[in-house]
Write a protein that holds these residues in place. Sequence first.
Motif, PDB file in Angstrom:
ATOM      1  N   ALA A  41       0.855  -1.193   0.000  1.00 21.83           N
ATOM      2  CA  ALA A  41       0.000   0.000   0.000  1.00 21.83           C
ATOM      3  C   ALA A  41       0.891   1.244   0.000  1.00 21.83           C
ATOM      4  N   HIS A  42       0.656   2.140  -0.949  1.00 20.39           N
ATOM      5  CA  HIS A  42       1.577   3.251  -1.134  1.00 20.39           C
ATOM      6  C   HIS A  42       1.559   4.256   0.014  1.00 20.39           C
ATOM      7  N   ARG A  43       0.497   4.322   0.787  1.00 22.40           N
ATOM      8  CA  ARG A  43       0.501   5.257   1.918  1.00 22.40           C
ATOM      9  C   ARG A  43       1.503   4.834   2.989  1.00 22.40           C
ATOM     10  N   ARG A  44       1.898   3.551   2.990  1.00 21.64           N
ATOM     11  CA  ARG A  44       2.958   3.089   3.881  1.00 21.64           C
ATOM     12  C   ARG A  44       4.265   2.863   3.118  1.00 21.64           C
ATOM     13  N   LEU A  45       4.148   2.451   1.868  1.00 23.74           N
ATOM     14  CA  LEU A  45       5.342   2.156   1.081  1.00 23.74           C
ATOM     15  C   LEU A  45       6.177   3.411   0.839  1.00 23.74           C
ATOM     16  N   LEU A  46       5.527   4.534   0.549  1.00 23.67           N
ATOM     17  CA  LEU A  46       6.269   5.763   0.289  1.00 23.67           C
ATOM     18  C   LEU A  46       7.112   6.204   1.491  1.00 23.67           C
ATOM     19  N   PRO A  47       6.518   6.358   2.694  1.00 22.33           N
ATOM     20  CA  PRO A  47       7.377   6.739   3.830  1.00 22.33           C
ATOM     21  C   PRO A  47       8.399   5.673   4.182  1.00 22.33           C
ATOM     22  N   GLY A  48       8.047   4.391   3.990  1.00 24.60           N
ATOM     23  CA  GLY A  48       9.012   3.331   4.263  1.00 24.60           C
ATOM     24  C   GLY A  48      10.230   3.410   3.370  1.00 24.60           C
ATOM     25  N   ALA A  49      10.000   3.602   2.068  1.00 21.17           N
ATOM     26  CA  ALA A  49      11.123   3.716   1.127  1.00 21.17           C
ATOM     27  C   ALA A  49      11.927   4.980   1.383  1.00 21.17           C
ATOM     28  N   MET A  50      11.250   6.072   1.736  1.00 21.84           N
ATOM     29  CA  MET A  50      11.951   7.317   2.030  1.00 21.84           C
ATOM     30  C   MET A  50      12.881   7.160   3.227  1.00 21.84           C
ATOM     31  N   LEU A  51      12.401   6.492   4.277  1.00 25.02           N
ATOM     32  CA  LEU A  51      13.218   6.302   5.484  1.00 25.02           C
ATOM     33  C   LEU A  51      14.415   5.393   5.197  1.00 25.02           C
ATOM     34  N   LEU A  52      14.164   4.293   4.496  1.00 24.25           N
ATOM     35  CA  LEU A  52      15.264   3.382   4.176  1.00 24.25           C
ATOM     36  C   LEU A  52      16.309   4.066   3.295  1.00 24.25           C
ATOM     37  N   SER A  53      15.847   4.818   2.326  1.00 23.70           N
ATOM     38  CA  SER A  53      16.759   5.489   1.414  1.00 23.70           C
ATOM     39  C   SER A  53      17.552   6.583   2.130  1.00 23.70           C
TER      40      SER A  53
END
Length: 343
Positions: free
Chosen positions: A285-297
């Motif tokens: 789900a992109h509402r969680r995937l976006l912040p997750g990828a941002m934090l990891l990156s």
Amino acid sequence: MMDANVSDQRLRHQHQGLWLVAGIAGVLLLAAASIAIGAEDLSPGQAWDAVTAFDPADNRHLLVRHLRIPRALAALLVGAALGAAGVVMQALTRNPLADPGLLGVNAGAAAGIAIAIAFFGQAEAGAYVWFGLGGAALSGLAVYLLGGVRQGMNPVRVVLAGSALTVMFLALTHMVTINSEAEVFDQFRHWTVGSLEGRGFAALGAVALPIGAGLLIVAGLARRLDAVALGDDLARSLGSHPGRTWALAAFAVILLAGAATAAAGPITFLGLTAPHAARAIVGTAHRRLLPGAMLLSAGTMIVADMAGRMVARPGEVGVGIMIALIGGPFFIALVRGRRLGHS
């Protein structure tokens, strides 16, 4: 049975939420650590004093205030921008191997910066970053038009157009640098390996606005990206407008990837691998995937930047090189461990 499924789903969402909270705390701790670590290590107390009790006569305080703090903030911004742009590109193209470079923004930024250094004498990051942003925007717009905006966006056409524009802009960049003085080539080489060295508040201010705007746009597109990732026909049946989503998302990628590339140079693997790692943790789900990828990156950018400063003291290895060294083996392990199309 239904109650059990609902309970499992709620528990999974709670775990994903905890991962995001832990990720925010971890990234902030890494950013704080990066302020103290470098060619000259500082104690936590010294770094804290530089923030809370600044003494302009203390060289360590000047180092923290004018170099390390903006550098840590730049790593956070660039990392978050590349992670978000990678998620968006993979959703739009429905291609697990897509990264922000498919829109040609990296090559466009490189051409803009080469022209800035060679013809306008811009040697400071705070000055030439604007040329990089202009080149990225020009390339992204050209890809969007060549991709068939009037005929309905087609991922294959977009990828082909991006590849063609990338080749053209790289040829222009090579032509400019090869026919310029050695000093121009040396300055451009420093940028092209990917580095956060010398990125002060001037460069940070130049890229903060476009990155902030891009992140706000993709945050508002999260639910639409869920639909577009299923295909245009299903997206329309769900009430979404793929053309509008494409236009807004492509504009966001140009802002995010263009500003990040202009500020830090072409950073490979980050926009490609961070979305896959995030999916394994927080779901699709992109509402969680976006912040997750941002934090990891963002966390990876900070770790790579710190590692680059530690392995070659008193010099440093560019963050672009460290990201490639970290991201290459990670991506190979990811490919071997799971099917990317089902990440």
